[in-house]
Design an enzyme around this catalytic site. Structure first.
Site, PDB file in Angstrom:
ATOM      1  N   ASN A   1       0.782  -1.212   0.142  1.00  0.00           N
ATOM      2  CA  ASN A   1       0.107  -0.119  -0.053  1.00  0.00           C
ATOM      3  C   ASN A   1       0.750   1.218  -0.108  1.00  0.00           C
ATOM      4  O   ASN A   1       2.251   1.214  -0.081  1.00  0.00           O
ATOM      5  CB  ASN A   1      -0.872  -0.096   1.170  1.00  0.00           C
ATOM      6  CG  ASN A   1      -0.005  -0.132   2.461  1.00  0.00           C
ATOM      7  OD1 ASN A   1       0.455   0.964   2.676  1.00  0.00           O
ATOM      8  ND2 ASN A   1      -0.456  -1.209   3.183  1.00  0.00           N
TER       9      ASN A   1
ATOM     10  N   LYS B   1       8.135 -17.597 -10.850  1.00  0.00           N
ATOM     11  CA  LYS B   1       7.389 -16.426 -11.396  1.00  0.00           C
ATOM     12  C   LYS B   1       6.094 -16.555 -11.996  1.00  0.00           C
ATOM     13  O   LYS B   1       6.211 -17.730 -13.033  1.00  0.00           O
ATOM     14  CB  LYS B   1       8.388 -15.470 -12.250  1.00  0.00           C
ATOM     15  CG  LYS B   1       8.079 -14.443 -12.866  1.00  0.00           C
ATOM     16  CD  LYS B   1       9.115 -13.586 -13.548  1.00  0.00           C
ATOM     17  CE  LYS B   1       8.139 -12.436 -14.421  1.00  0.00           C
ATOM     18  NZ  LYS B   1       8.944 -12.126 -15.592  1.00  0.00           N
TER      19      LYS B   1
ATOM     20  N   LYS C   1     -12.361  -3.298  19.550  1.00  0.00           N
ATOM     21  CA  LYS C   1     -11.089  -3.825  19.689  1.00  0.00           C
ATOM     22  C   LYS C   1     -10.500  -3.626  21.284  1.00  0.00           C
ATOM     23  O   LYS C   1      -9.492  -4.327  21.591  1.00  0.00           O
ATOM     24  CB  LYS C   1     -10.078  -3.402  18.644  1.00  0.00           C
ATOM     25  CG  LYS C   1     -10.445  -3.819  17.286  1.00  0.00           C
ATOM     26  CD  LYS C   1      -9.264  -3.524  16.391  1.00  0.00           C
ATOM     27  CE  LYS C   1      -9.382  -3.621  14.804  1.00  0.00           C
ATOM     28  NZ  LYS C   1      -8.245  -3.491  13.781  1.00  0.00           N
TER      29      LYS C   1
HETATM   30  O1  PMT Z   1       3.002   5.960   6.493  1.00  0.00           O
HETATM   31  P1  PMT Z   1       2.538   7.354   6.192  1.00  0.00           P
HETATM   32  O2  PMT Z   1       2.593   7.508   4.701  1.00  0.00           O
HETATM   33  O3  PMT Z   1       3.045   8.360   6.901  1.00  0.00           O
HETATM   34  O4  PMT Z   1       0.801   7.283   6.399  1.00  0.00           O
HETATM   35  C1  PMT Z   1       0.372   7.123   7.519  1.00  0.00           C
HETATM   36  C2  PMT Z   1      -0.948   6.211   7.743  1.00  0.00           C
HETATM   37  C3  PMT Z   1      -1.911   6.791   6.789  1.00  0.00           C
HETATM   38  C4  PMT Z   1      -0.389   4.900   7.254  1.00  0.00           C
HETATM   39  C5  PMT Z   1      -1.147   6.330   9.077  1.00  0.00           C
HETATM   40  O5  PMT Z   1      -1.526   7.536   9.754  1.00  0.00           O
HETATM   41  C6  PMT Z   1      -2.412   5.345   9.283  1.00  0.00           C
HETATM   42  O6  PMT Z   1      -3.438   5.488   9.195  1.00  0.00           O
HETATM   43  N1  PMT Z   1      -1.913   4.133   9.635  1.00  0.00           N
HETATM   44  C7  PMT Z   1      -3.008   3.076   9.792  1.00  0.00           C
HETATM   45  C8  PMT Z   1      -3.494   2.553   8.510  1.00  0.00           C
HETATM   46  C9  PMT Z   1      -4.396   1.189   8.328  1.00  0.00           C
HETATM   47  O7  PMT Z   1      -3.835   0.231   8.115  1.00  0.00           O
HETATM   48  O8  PMT Z   1      -5.465   1.611   9.038  1.00  0.00           O
HETATM   49  P2  PMT Z   1      -6.650   0.380   9.111  1.00  0.00           P
HETATM   50  O9  PMT Z   1      -7.835   1.550   9.495  1.00  0.00           O
HETATM   51  O10 PMT Z   1      -6.960  -0.361   7.957  1.00  0.00           O
HETATM   52  O11 PMT Z   1      -6.145  -0.107  10.342  1.00  0.00           O
HETATM   53  C10 PMT Z   1      -6.707  -0.057  11.844  1.00  0.00           C
HETATM   54  C11 PMT Z   1      -5.604  -0.377  12.625  1.00  0.00           C
HETATM   55  O12 PMT Z   1      -5.380  -1.778  12.518  1.00  0.00           O
HETATM   56  C12 PMT Z   1      -4.203   0.319  12.538  1.00  0.00           C
HETATM   57  O13 PMT Z   1      -3.649   0.553  13.661  1.00  0.00           O
HETATM   58  C13 PMT Z   1      -3.411  -0.915  12.015  1.00  0.00           C
HETATM   59  O14 PMT Z   1      -1.989  -0.746  12.246  1.00  0.00           O
HETATM   60  C14 PMT Z   1      -4.286  -1.947  12.582  1.00  0.00           C
HETATM   61  N2  PMT Z   1      -4.008  -3.202  11.757  1.00  0.00           N
HETATM   62  C15 PMT Z   1      -4.470  -3.589  10.847  1.00  0.00           C
HETATM   63  C16 PMT Z   1      -4.555  -4.933  10.167  1.00  0.00           C
HETATM   64  C17 PMT Z   1      -3.933  -5.852  10.919  1.00  0.00           C
HETATM   65  N3  PMT Z   1      -3.726  -6.810  10.149  1.00  0.00           N
HETATM   66  N4  PMT Z   1      -3.471  -5.616  12.215  1.00  0.00           N
HETATM   67  C18 PMT Z   1      -3.244  -4.344  12.516  1.00  0.00           C
HETATM   68  O15 PMT Z   1      -2.758  -4.309  13.482  1.00  0.00           O
END
Ligand code: PMT
Length: 402
Positions: A210, A289, A341
């Site tokens: 991503n 591949k 959560k």
């Molecule tokens: O890295 P940058 O370019 O500076 O951008 C910052 C950011 C936009 C990535 C950051 O500010 C941000 O929003 N991070 C979380 C991105 C994300 O995956 O959001 P989500 O809404 O999909 O996930 C929610 C939370 O669950 C996050 O804390 C993520 O770390 C966590 N997660 C998600 C999936 C997973 N399998 N395990 C997790 O712990």
């Protein structure tokens, strides 16, 4: 009020072309309320006249160690005692080498040797001079002694080359110095931060990922360090230099990140999940591949394990902060995530817009916690990180005092 208000700063200027930028830095430090005394090496005076710094700082410029008038008024020992911080910008390769050896033949070197306050260097030199093992050994040795480094930055250099070696911009330096005076609210505490994207392999040469650059997570790691915390940074693949004081653990996939974070979390007081972890990963990774034999290709994806939820369920769970990247309904999704959560705090950011979120230098957050919420308006990720760390440490202390 700025944290620099009434702070006494010795601004050391050594002989490099970046000295011209130090004029603006002086102005910005003064505007932020600091009291600045400029100390120049002889070489520095070939680049900028002392009178310029005198006019900008409103104080006489200090030049010579053996100036009897100076020594009887504000000599090297009195200057070293007067200061709250010694900032050297630009710090040339030559000055860094002398500082490592403890040479005190010039006034600035003598002040550094006598200083009992923090010394901060903003290196500026040609990229090859910076990467030379001699310079790298010098900075490593100085860092081990507690000298702080700000930069250098990457980019075009005055010599026409490009690379790591530029002095940081005055605005960034001024902000970093301000951070230096931040309250050490997390002194004695440990913070685990996840940052960046994950890469989910499809075959030996392809992967799903991503747009996360790691900037937000790295800024949070730095802000936690500035607040006095011991920081472990678990990072997906990014192109950023980690904060020097952080312990860095590099990972690639969501599964790697799960193992590392859940393994380390019980030994930390606070976990901040900034990483953009893949929600889905290919069910199988092709051994060779994948060839383009067909018009269409289906890749079956399976759910990854949720790191954040697993950390929040640990018997010895840290204060757990999640991020939420949303295109709409920011506030309601953030609160829903907080409750579902079992988190202590959620920082939600809007993504998919031109400013803020993924791969931007700025961000804005909507932060929610049980019983409270706060909006942090659009600002640089470093500023947002400082504000979020303040909020986290307030809530962490409140939770642990009950
Ligand atoms: O890295 P940058 O370019 O500076 O951008 C910052 C950011 C936009 C990535 C950051 O500010 C941000 O929003 N991070 C979380 C991105 C994300 O995956 O959001 P989500 O809404 O999909 O996930 C929610 C939370 O669950 C996050 O804390 C993520 O770390 C966590 N997660 C998600 C999936 C997973 N399998 N395990 C997790 O712990």
């Amino acid at each position: 009020m700025s944290r620099l208000a009434e702070k006494s700063i010795i601004l050391g200027v050594t002989g490099g072309i970046a000295a011209y930028k130090t004029c603006d830095l002086t102005r910005q430090l003064i505007q932020a309320g600091a009291c600045v005394r400029v100390v120049m090496t002889r070489a520095a005076t070939s680049f900028v006249a002392p009178l310029t710094f005198q006019a900008l700082s409103g104080n006489p410029v200090h030049l010579d160690l053996l100036d009897t008038e100076e020594e009887s008024a504000m000599g090297h020992i009195s200057l070293a005692r007067w200061a709250d911080l010694v900032l050297i910008a630009p710090a040339t390769a030559d000055f860094i080498a002398k500082l490592r050896l403890g040479l005190a033949g010039e006034l600035l070197g003598a002040i550094c040797l006598a200083a009992e306050v923090p010394i901060v260097l903003a290196p500026a030199m040609n990229r090859a001079m910076w990467s030379n093992p001699a310079t790298q050994e010098n900075v490593a040795s100085l860092s081990a002694r507690g000298v702080r480094l700000l930069g250098p930055a990457d980019g075009a250099q005055a010599c026409g080359e490009s690379g790591l070696g530029r002095m940081m911009e005055p605005t960034d330096l001024c902000r970093a110095v301000e951070e230096f005076f931040a309250d050490k609210t997390l002194d004695g505490h440990s913070v685990l931060v996840s940052a960046g994207p994950t890469r989910e392999p499809i075959d030996p040469v392809r992967y799903l990922t991503n747009r996360s650059s790691g900037k937000m997570g790295y800024a949070l790691a730095q802000a936690a360090i500035n607040a006095g915390a011991k920081v472990t940074l678990v990072s997906g693949p990014v192109f950023l230099a980690p904060p020097k004081e952080a312990t860095l653990v590099n990972v690639e996939t969501a599964a790697d990140m799960f193992e590392v974070v859940t393994g380390l979390a019980p030994q930390h007081d606070i976990y901040i999940g900034t990483a953009a972890v893949a929600d889905y990963t290919p069910a199988a990774v092709a051994e060779g591949k994948i060839k383009k034999h067909h018009e269409a290709l289906d890749i079956r994806l399976t759910r990854t394990r949720d790191i954040l939820a697993a950390v929040a369920r640990l018997p010895k769970k840290p204060f757990t902060v999640g991020f939420a990247a949303e295109t709409d309904h920011l506030e309601s999704y953030a609160r829903e995530k907080l409750e579902r959560k079992g988190l202590d705090m959620v920082a939600a950011n809007r993504v998919g817009q031109s400013q803020g979120g993924f791969d931007s230098d700025e961000n804005a957050l909507w932060v929610v916690w049980p019983g409270g919420e706060l909006q942090l308006p659009m600002a640089s990720k470093q500023q947002i990180a400082t504000q979020l760390i303040e909020l986290i440490s307030d809530n962490y202390r409140a939770k642990n005092s009950t």
